[in-house]
Design an enzyme around this catalytic site. Structure first.
Site, short mmCIF file in Angstrom:
data_model
loop_
_atom_site.label_atom_id
_atom_site.label_comp_id
_atom_site.label_asym_id
_atom_site.label_seq_id
_atom_site.Cartn_x
_atom_site.Cartn_y
_atom_site.Cartn_z
N GLU A 1 4.68 -0.44 6.42
CA GLU A 1 4.26 -0.76 5.04
C GLU A 1 5.46 -1.28 4.23
O GLU A 1 5.27 -2.10 3.32
CB GLU A 1 3.64 0.48 4.37
CG GLU A 1 2.41 1.06 5.06
CD GLU A 1 1.09 0.33 4.78
OE1 GLU A 1 1.10 -0.82 4.29
OE2 GLU A 1 0.03 0.93 5.08
N ARG B 1 -4.13 -7.46 -6.16
CA ARG B 1 -3.90 -6.23 -5.38
C ARG B 1 -4.37 -6.38 -3.93
O ARG B 1 -3.89 -5.68 -3.05
CB ARG B 1 -4.59 -5.04 -6.06
CG ARG B 1 -4.27 -3.74 -5.35
CD ARG B 1 -4.62 -2.51 -6.14
NE ARG B 1 -4.25 -1.33 -5.38
CZ ARG B 1 -4.23 -0.10 -5.85
NH1 ARG B 1 -4.57 0.13 -7.10
NH2 ARG B 1 -3.89 0.92 -5.08
N HIS C 1 -4.44 -5.32 6.93
CA HIS C 1 -5.31 -4.13 6.94
C HIS C 1 -6.72 -4.42 7.43
O HIS C 1 -7.39 -3.50 7.91
CB HIS C 1 -5.35 -3.50 5.54
CG HIS C 1 -4.11 -2.73 5.19
ND1 HIS C 1 -2.84 -3.29 5.23
CD2 HIS C 1 -3.91 -1.43 4.81
CE1 HIS C 1 -1.94 -2.38 4.87
NE2 HIS C 1 -2.56 -1.25 4.62
N HIS D 1 -7.47 -1.65 9.88
CA HIS D 1 -8.54 -0.67 9.68
C HIS D 1 -9.57 -0.76 10.82
O HIS D 1 -10.12 0.27 11.25
CB HIS D 1 -9.25 -0.92 8.34
CG HIS D 1 -8.46 -0.42 7.15
ND1 HIS D 1 -8.77 -0.77 5.86
CD2 HIS D 1 -7.38 0.40 7.07
CE1 HIS D 1 -7.90 -0.18 5.03
NE2 HIS D 1 -7.06 0.52 5.74
N HIS E 1 -1.78 5.20 11.10
CA HIS E 1 -2.18 4.12 10.18
C HIS E 1 -1.13 2.99 10.17
O HIS E 1 -1.47 1.81 10.28
CB HIS E 1 -2.37 4.69 8.77
CG HIS E 1 -2.65 3.65 7.74
ND1 HIS E 1 -3.86 2.99 7.65
CD2 HIS E 1 -1.86 3.13 6.75
CE1 HIS E 1 -3.81 2.12 6.66
NE2 HIS E 1 -2.61 2.18 6.10
#
Ligand code: NAD
Ligand code: GLY
Length: 359
Positions: free
Chosen positions: A184, A240, A247, A251, A264
């Protein structure tokens, strides 16, 4: 200690970053409507840091309840959330009780959602103890639990009253978790700050060796980038979405493999590689830049691929993405390292090309 502010008007809050902060009740007391808190943590973090936080608060005259959950991503579910409500109700916690999330992103996301919904909303404070939580999940007010059909599908935007990031907690963080958090951090450089990406390339070994100065810089710069974006688009109506770079793929991997199979941050790292390849196949990113991204993620020991998921399964899972509108998946593409944008017009052929390595 360094302090940033997330500029959200009446919901603005500080992010404190520094050493020995868990023992500093003065960072928490100003945000408590009443001197009563419930610390939510888990069975791994509790033996390490619960006592220090609890005693600091008790020493300042705060009544403290602790709620210790089982560990793991698979705990981000209804049953565990309900166990938090059970404990709060059994202890007759009222709306003046503040929840403190002491742990990684799992504890933070679940506690934030509990705070958003318990008695229609009580205050909460994030005390993140993983790199991932310090650079990302504790900031910005996204709270959630997972659904078997999709990651973070049930949740709320609900901002904390403060974030207290004690960098000393990273001393006990396992290496695999540190690497997952770096994914991240690298994301923040990729979407917003080429100079920070250059710095990460140059300082990766220091970060992997837990050099305190390097880690503090990575946390501070990540929080500056994230809080700036959140302040401009709290509810993810535009900019945002850039924070979701990688992701949509990541995900899908987490849901497809089962929560907890990959961390993650690992799934996000693999997802960022797919997103970089997609940017190349969509014609926005030069191949040499994608190669640089792949090289840094590999040096950080982060995985690639999709853990055995097929291309069709990935496409099926990606269609559940929360950014999708009218059944069109929106992707975050890179124009170059440091500059990202949202695209809802990515040709299916480009997506197919990005996933071409899968069976
Ligand atoms: P995690 O919360 O599972 O923590 C990782 C592991 O480290 C766990 O086993 C935990 O018990 C342990 N741990 C925590 N602190 C420790 C410490 N100081 N020393 C030793 N062990 C420690 O995982 P994570 O990577 O922190 O967070 C991942 C979660 O965050 C995912 O559910 C993801 O969806 C969510 N997330 C949310 C946001 C957001 O904006 N809300 C952003 C990114 C990720
Ligand atoms: N982790 C993405 C966001 O907070 O928007």
């Amino acid at each position: 200690m360094q302090t940033l502010r997330v500029a959200l008007g009446e919901r603005a809050y500080p992010i404190h970053i520094g050493s020995r902060l868990i023992g500093e009740p003065g960072l928490i007391l100003p945000h408590l409507p009443h001197k009563r808190v419930a610390i939510v943590t888990n069975e791994v973090v509790a033996p390490l840091y619960l006592e220090r936080l609890r005693e600091a608060l008790r020493g300042a005259g705060v009544e403290v309840l602790d709620i210790v959950l089982a560990d793991g991503e698979e705990q981000k579910n209804w049953a565990t959330l309900n166990s938090v409500f059970d404990a709060l109700l059994a202890a007759r916690c009222d709306r003046g009780t503040t929840l403190l999330a002491l742990g990684g992103g799992v504890v933070g996301d679940l506690t934030g959602f509990a705070a958003a919904t318990y008695q229609r909303g009580v205050p909460y404070i994030q005390v993140p103890t993983t790199l991932l939580a310090q650079v990302d999940s504790s900031v910005g007010g996204k709270t959630a639990i997972n659904h078997p059909m999709g990651k973070n599908m049930i949740g709320a935007f609900y901002q904390p009253r403060a974030v207290v990031s004690d960098m000393d907690t990273l001393g006990t963080l396992p290496e695999r978790e540190l690497r997952a958090g770096l994914a991240e951090v690298i994301k923040h450089g990729l979407i917003r700050d080429a100079a920070f990406f250059d710095w990460l390339e140059a300082n990766l070994q220091r970060l992997l060796a837990k050099d305190p100065e390097a880690l503090a810089h990575a946390v501070l710069r990540s929080c500056q980038i994230k809080s700036g974006i959140v302040a401009g688009d709290e509810r993810e109506e535009g900019e945002r979405m850039l924070l979701n770079f990688g992701h949509t793929f990541g995900h899908a991997i987490e849901t497809g493999l089962g929560y907890g199979a990959w961390l993650h941050g690992e799934a996000v790292a693999a997802g960022m590689l797919f997103a970089a390849d997609l940017s190349v196949s969509a014609g926005t990113l030069p191949k040499a830049e994608a190669d640089r991204i792949g090289a840094l993620l590999a040096r950080a020991g982060l995985p690639s691929g999709a853990g055995g998921l097929t291309r069709d399964r990935m496409l099926e899972l990606m269609s559940m993405d929360k950014k999708a509108r009218e059944r069109r998946i929106r992707f975050i593409l890179l124009d170059r390292i440091g500059a990202a944008r949202v695209s809802s017009a990515v040709p299916a052929a480009a997506v197919g090309a990005a996933l071409a390595c899968l069976a």
